[in-house]
Design an enzyme around this catalytic site. Structure first.
Site, PDB file in Angstrom:
ATOM      1  N   LYS A 110      42.457  39.380  42.680  1.00 11.53           N
ATOM      2  CA  LYS A 110      42.431  39.008  44.101  1.00 11.53           C
ATOM      3  C   LYS A 110      41.021  39.097  44.678  1.00 11.53           C
ATOM      4  O   LYS A 110      40.618  38.239  45.481  1.00 11.53           O
ATOM      5  CB  LYS A 110      43.393  39.902  44.888  1.00 11.53           C
ATOM      6  CG  LYS A 110      44.860  39.699  44.522  1.00 11.53           C
ATOM      7  CD  LYS A 110      45.343  38.280  44.803  1.00 11.53           C
ATOM      8  CE  LYS A 110      46.830  38.130  44.602  1.00 11.53           C
ATOM      9  NZ  LYS A 110      47.318  36.758  44.864  1.00 11.53           N
ATOM     10  N   SER A 149      60.583  31.529  45.443  1.00  6.57           N
ATOM     11  CA  SER A 149      61.098  32.780  45.990  1.00  6.57           C
ATOM     12  C   SER A 149      60.076  33.396  46.938  1.00  6.57           C
ATOM     13  O   SER A 149      58.947  32.904  47.060  1.00  6.57           O
ATOM     14  CB  SER A 149      61.414  33.771  44.860  1.00  6.57           C
ATOM     15  OG  SER A 149      60.233  34.125  44.156  1.00  6.57           O
ATOM     16  N   THR A 152      59.493  41.409  49.348  1.00 10.15           N
ATOM     17  CA  THR A 152      59.830  40.382  48.351  1.00 10.15           C
ATOM     18  C   THR A 152      60.098  41.078  47.018  1.00 10.15           C
ATOM     19  O   THR A 152      60.098  42.305  46.932  1.00 10.15           O
ATOM     20  CB  THR A 152      58.685  39.380  48.182  1.00 10.15           C
ATOM     21  OG1 THR A 152      57.579  40.048  47.551  1.00 10.15           O
ATOM     22  CG2 THR A 152      58.231  38.811  49.537  1.00 10.15           C
ATOM     23  N   TYR A 209      45.434  43.503  39.245  1.00  8.92           N
ATOM     24  CA  TYR A 209      45.799  42.712  40.428  1.00  8.92           C
ATOM     25  C   TYR A 209      44.647  42.690  41.430  1.00  8.92           C
ATOM     26  O   TYR A 209      44.268  41.616  41.931  1.00  8.92           O
ATOM     27  CB  TYR A 209      47.048  43.323  41.048  1.00  8.92           C
ATOM     28  CG  TYR A 209      47.561  42.616  42.275  1.00  8.92           C
ATOM     29  CD1 TYR A 209      48.163  41.368  42.187  1.00  8.92           C
ATOM     30  CD2 TYR A 209      47.489  43.217  43.530  1.00  8.92           C
ATOM     31  CE1 TYR A 209      48.662  40.729  43.313  1.00  8.92           C
ATOM     32  CE2 TYR A 209      47.980  42.588  44.659  1.00  8.92           C
ATOM     33  CZ  TYR A 209      48.570  41.349  44.546  1.00  8.92           C
ATOM     34  OH  TYR A 209      49.059  40.725  45.666  1.00  8.92           O
ATOM     35  N   SER A 248      45.520  39.100  49.123  1.00 11.58           N
ATOM     36  CA  SER A 248      46.203  40.362  49.388  1.00 11.58           C
ATOM     37  C   SER A 248      45.243  41.265  50.143  1.00 11.58           C
ATOM     38  O   SER A 248      44.020  41.095  50.060  1.00 11.58           O
ATOM     39  CB  SER A 248      46.613  41.037  48.076  1.00 11.58           C
ATOM     40  OG  SER A 248      47.100  42.345  48.301  1.00 11.58           O
TER      41      SER A 248
END
Length: 263
Positions: free
Chosen positions: A157, A15, A188, A153, A140
């Protein structure tokens, strides 16, 4: 660099950005290996691509990072080699630090960091033996500076940048390339699938993500950065400027993030 006749392995291919990469790369006369957890979804992505006879699927879970040597062995059997590994698989997080279970931090590190580096390390001997190979890592903008509600997160990253900068230095002699792709907001399902404080999914889209770049626009810019073998590429709308503001005016960035709708 050209994608023609290359074998490109994409994780997180079921996806979002991964699916967009598969659709675009299938037009470029290369061979693809598509990986994610869900076999049926991978089959659907493969069938949506052109040139599907040159596409193989290899389901696996990044969280099972102890198994990556076997995963790489299976990947190499498909086309005999891998030229480019696009480390795109991962999850996000949305919750205040004070409320977030340490299990959430652990899961983000296991999937976004340990799974990614375990796969990359397992493939490394193949790249070194061939004296060629290109790691592409979807990090990111949050891997360059942080924002509220994304502590786990951002931590995972940021860690990716430290590891892959070291890998680039150690294996410059082996002609290996590393490109860190730093997306801003891309439209997304990443926010819907983000983990909240108790480890469950957020389940809804946020405004900034919904107003982000369309996947097809992002993918075209990403592939351009890979072709140019850039060390890092910041791809977004306005948010990419935060990288430069952080470098020269960190206090200003702090104030700007607090005033924004990012959180």
């Amino acid at each position: 660099m050209t994608f023609k006749n290359k074998v490109v392995w994409i994780t997180g291919a079921s996806s979002g950005i991964g699916k967009g990469l598969a659709l675009e790369l299938s037009k470029l006369n290369c061979k693809l290996i598509l990986s994610a957890r869900n076999t049926q979804t991978l089959i659907e992505v493969k069938n949506a691509c052109g040139n599907s006879e040159n596409i193989k699927i290899l389901p696996f879970d990044l969280a099972h990072y102890a198994n990556m040597k076997l995963v790489v062995e299976d990947a190499l059997k498909l086309f005999g080699r891998v030229d480019i590994l696009i480390n795109n698989g991962g999850i996000s997080q949305r919750s205040p630090i004070i409320e977030t279970s340490i299990d959430v931090d652990k899961k983000l590190m296991e999937i976004d960091y340990l799974g990614t580096i375990a796969l990359s390390k397992a493939l490394l001997p193949h790249f070194v033996a061939n004296q060629t190979g290109h790691y592409v890592v979807v990090s990111s903008i949050m891997g360059k500076f942080s924002s509220p509600l994304r502590s786990a997160y951002c931590g995972a990253k940021h860690a990716l940048h430290g590891f892959f900068d070291a890998l680039r230095l150690e294996h410059d002699k082996d002609q290996l390339k590393v490109t860190m792709i730093c997306p801003g907001f891309v439209n997304t399902d990443v926010a819907r699938n983000a983990l909240i404080a108790d480890g469950s999914k957020q389940g809804y889209q946020d405004e900034m993500t919904e107003n982000g770049l369309d996947v097809d626009v992002f993918v075209k810019r990403m592939l351009k950065a890979i072709r140019k073998e850039k060390y890092e590429a910041y791809i977004g709308k306005f948010e990419a400027f935060g990288v430069y503001i952080k470098r020269f005016f960190p206090k200003l960035l702090h104030k700007l993030v607090l005033r924004s709708k990012v959180n």
